[in-house]
Design a protein around this motif. Structure first.
Motif, PDB file in Angstrom:
ATOM      1  N   ARG A  61       0.814  -1.228   0.000  1.00 52.14           N
ATOM      2  CA  ARG A  61       0.000   0.000   0.000  1.00 52.14           C
ATOM      3  C   ARG A  61       0.840   1.268   0.000  1.00 52.14           C
ATOM      4  N   THR A  62       1.916   1.275   0.803  1.00 49.81           N
ATOM      5  CA  THR A  62       2.669   2.514   1.003  1.00 49.81           C
ATOM      6  C   THR A  62       4.026   2.521   0.303  1.00 49.81           C
ATOM      7  N   ALA A  63       4.416   1.365  -0.207  1.00 51.83           N
ATOM      8  CA  ALA A  63       5.733   1.196  -0.828  1.00 51.83           C
ATOM      9  C   ALA A  63       6.882   1.294   0.183  1.00 51.83           C
ATOM     10  N   GLU A  64       6.557   1.219   1.490  1.00 52.51           N
ATOM     11  CA  GLU A  64       7.641   1.180   2.477  1.00 52.51           C
ATOM     12  C   GLU A  64       8.479  -0.073   2.259  1.00 52.51           C
ATOM     13  N   ARG A  65       9.758   0.044   2.600  1.00 53.45           N
ATOM     14  CA  ARG A  65      10.705  -1.045   2.424  1.00 53.45           C
ATOM     15  C   ARG A  65      11.375  -1.383   3.744  1.00 53.45           C
ATOM     16  N   GLY A  66      11.796  -2.645   3.875  1.00 53.90           N
ATOM     17  CA  GLY A  66      12.611  -3.057   5.015  1.00 53.90           C
ATOM     18  C   GLY A  66      11.813  -3.190   6.295  1.00 53.90           C
TER      19      GLY A  66
END
Ligand SMILES: Nc1ncnc2c1ncn2[C@@H]1O[C@H](COP(=O)(O)OP(=O)(O)OP(=O)(O)O)[C@@H](O)[C@H]1O
Ligand SMILES: [Mg+2]
Length: 112
Positions: A103-108
Protein backbone atom coordinates in the motif's frame (compact mmCIF):
# COMPACT_ATOMS: atom_id res chain seq x y z
CA UNK A 1 15.22 -9.08 9.16
CA UNK A 2 14.50 -12.74 9.59
CA UNK A 3 11.77 -15.09 8.45
CA UNK A 4 10.72 -17.53 11.12
CA UNK A 5 9.00 -20.68 9.95
CA UNK A 6 7.59 -22.72 12.80
CA UNK A 7 5.93 -26.12 12.55
CA UNK A 8 3.76 -26.83 15.59
CA UNK A 9 1.07 -29.21 16.78
CA UNK A 10 -2.52 -28.28 16.06
CA UNK A 11 -3.29 -28.71 19.75
CA UNK A 12 -0.76 -25.98 20.66
CA UNK A 13 -1.65 -23.50 17.96
CA UNK A 14 -4.03 -21.33 20.01
CA UNK A 15 -1.50 -20.98 22.81
CA UNK A 16 1.30 -20.23 20.34
CA UNK A 17 -0.81 -17.62 18.59
CA UNK A 18 -1.57 -15.90 21.90
CA UNK A 19 2.09 -15.96 22.94
CA UNK A 20 3.03 -14.38 19.62
CA UNK A 21 0.48 -11.61 20.05
CA UNK A 22 1.81 -10.94 23.55
CA UNK A 23 5.34 -10.55 22.25
CA UNK A 24 4.08 -8.03 19.70
CA UNK A 25 4.34 -9.60 16.26
CA UNK A 26 2.85 -7.42 13.53
CA UNK A 27 1.52 -10.20 11.37
CA UNK A 28 1.76 -13.86 10.54
CA UNK A 29 0.74 -16.40 7.93
CA UNK A 30 -0.46 -19.85 8.84
CA UNK A 31 -1.17 -22.96 6.90
CA UNK A 32 -2.25 -26.53 7.50
CA UNK A 33 0.60 -28.76 6.43
CA UNK A 34 1.60 -32.40 6.64
CA UNK A 35 5.04 -33.65 7.48
CA UNK A 36 7.24 -36.02 9.40
CA UNK A 37 10.33 -35.82 11.57
CA UNK A 38 12.76 -38.45 12.68
CA UNK A 39 10.08 -40.90 13.88
CA UNK A 40 8.76 -40.75 10.32
CA UNK A 41 5.27 -40.20 11.65
CA UNK A 42 5.34 -43.25 13.91
CA UNK A 43 5.96 -43.31 17.63
CA UNK A 44 7.98 -46.51 17.54
CA UNK A 45 9.82 -48.79 15.19
CA UNK A 46 8.76 -52.38 15.82
CA UNK A 47 11.65 -54.88 15.87
CA UNK A 48 13.49 -53.02 13.23
CA UNK A 49 10.69 -53.46 10.74
CA UNK A 50 10.75 -50.67 8.23
CA UNK A 51 7.57 -48.75 7.79
CA UNK A 52 6.77 -46.26 5.13
CA UNK A 53 6.69 -42.68 6.33
CA UNK A 54 3.39 -41.35 7.53
CA UNK A 55 2.63 -37.67 7.09
CA UNK A 56 1.04 -36.10 10.15
CA UNK A 57 -0.97 -32.87 10.16
CA UNK A 58 0.83 -29.84 11.62
CA UNK A 59 0.41 -26.07 11.54
CA UNK A 60 3.01 -23.97 9.77
CA UNK A 61 3.43 -20.41 10.98
CA UNK A 62 5.48 -17.84 9.07
CA UNK A 63 6.48 -14.59 10.73
CA UNK A 64 8.73 -11.85 9.42
CA UNK A 65 10.51 -10.14 12.30
CA UNK A 66 12.99 -7.31 12.77
CA UNK A 67 16.34 -8.58 14.09
CA UNK A 68 15.78 -7.15 17.58
CA UNK A 69 12.58 -9.19 17.98
CA UNK A 70 14.05 -12.51 16.86
CA UNK A 71 15.04 -13.93 20.24
CA UNK A 72 11.78 -12.96 21.92
CA UNK A 73 9.69 -14.51 19.16
CA UNK A 74 11.68 -17.75 19.17
CA UNK A 75 11.34 -17.97 22.95
CA UNK A 76 7.59 -17.37 22.75
CA UNK A 77 7.13 -20.16 20.21
CA UNK A 78 9.43 -22.62 21.99
CA UNK A 79 7.78 -22.20 25.35
CA UNK A 80 4.21 -22.21 24.09
CA UNK A 81 4.55 -25.08 21.62
CA UNK A 82 6.41 -27.49 23.88
CA UNK A 83 4.59 -30.49 25.36
CA UNK A 84 7.74 -32.56 25.86
CA UNK A 85 6.40 -35.31 23.60
CA UNK A 86 7.81 -36.24 20.22
CA UNK A 87 6.43 -34.24 17.34
CA UNK A 88 6.46 -30.87 19.12
CA UNK A 89 7.83 -29.35 15.94
CA UNK A 90 10.66 -27.17 14.69
CA UNK A 91 11.58 -23.56 14.25
CA UNK A 92 13.54 -22.56 11.16
CA UNK A 93 15.15 -19.12 10.85
CA UNK A 94 16.26 -17.67 7.53
CA UNK A 95 17.58 -14.31 6.42
CA UNK A 96 14.86 -12.13 4.97
CA UNK A 97 16.25 -9.93 2.25
CA UNK A 98 13.38 -7.59 1.73
CA UNK A 99 9.87 -6.75 2.87
CA UNK A 100 7.58 -4.37 1.03
CA UNK A 101 4.28 -2.95 2.23
CA UNK A 102 2.40 -2.78 -1.02
CA UNK A 103 0.00 0.00 0.00
CA UNK A 104 2.67 2.51 1.00
CA UNK A 105 5.73 1.20 -0.83
CA UNK A 106 7.64 1.18 2.48
CA UNK A 107 10.71 -1.04 2.42
CA UNK A 108 12.61 -3.06 5.01
CA UNK A 109 11.85 -3.23 8.72
CA UNK A 110 9.44 -0.31 8.38
CA UNK A 111 7.28 -2.53 6.22
CA UNK A 112 7.08 -5.43 8.68
N1 LIG B 1 14.27 -31.64 8.82
C1 LIG B 1 13.04 -31.18 8.62
N2 LIG B 1 12.77 -30.46 7.52
C2 LIG B 1 11.54 -29.97 7.29
N3 LIG B 1 10.51 -30.14 8.13
C3 LIG B 1 10.72 -30.84 9.25
C4 LIG B 1 12.00 -31.39 9.55
N4 LIG B 1 11.90 -32.03 10.75
C5 LIG B 1 10.64 -31.86 11.16
N5 LIG B 1 9.92 -31.16 10.26
C6 LIG B 1 8.52 -30.78 10.35
O1 LIG B 1 8.19 -30.64 11.72
C7 LIG B 1 7.17 -31.55 12.07
C8 LIG B 1 7.42 -32.06 13.47
O2 LIG B 1 8.69 -32.65 13.53
P1 LIG B 1 9.14 -33.34 14.87
O3 LIG B 1 8.86 -32.41 16.01
O4 LIG B 1 8.56 -34.71 14.93
O5 LIG B 1 10.73 -33.42 14.64
P2 LIG B 1 11.73 -34.50 15.23
O6 LIG B 1 13.07 -34.16 14.70
O7 LIG B 1 11.20 -35.87 14.93
O8 LIG B 1 11.73 -34.21 16.79
P3 LIG B 1 11.09 -35.13 17.97
O9 LIG B 1 12.08 -36.24 18.20
O10 LIG B 1 10.94 -34.22 19.13
O11 LIG B 1 9.77 -35.64 17.46
C9 LIG B 1 7.21 -32.62 11.00
O12 LIG B 1 5.96 -33.24 10.86
C10 LIG B 1 7.60 -31.83 9.78
O13 LIG B 1 6.45 -31.16 9.26
MG1 LIG C 1 9.36 -36.45 15.61
Amino acid sequence: MKMITAIVKHTRFDVVRRALMEVGVQGMTTNDVRGFGRQKGFREVYRGTEYEVRFLPKVKIEIAVPDEKLDAVIKAIEESARTGEVGDGKIFVTELQQCIRIRTAERGEEAI
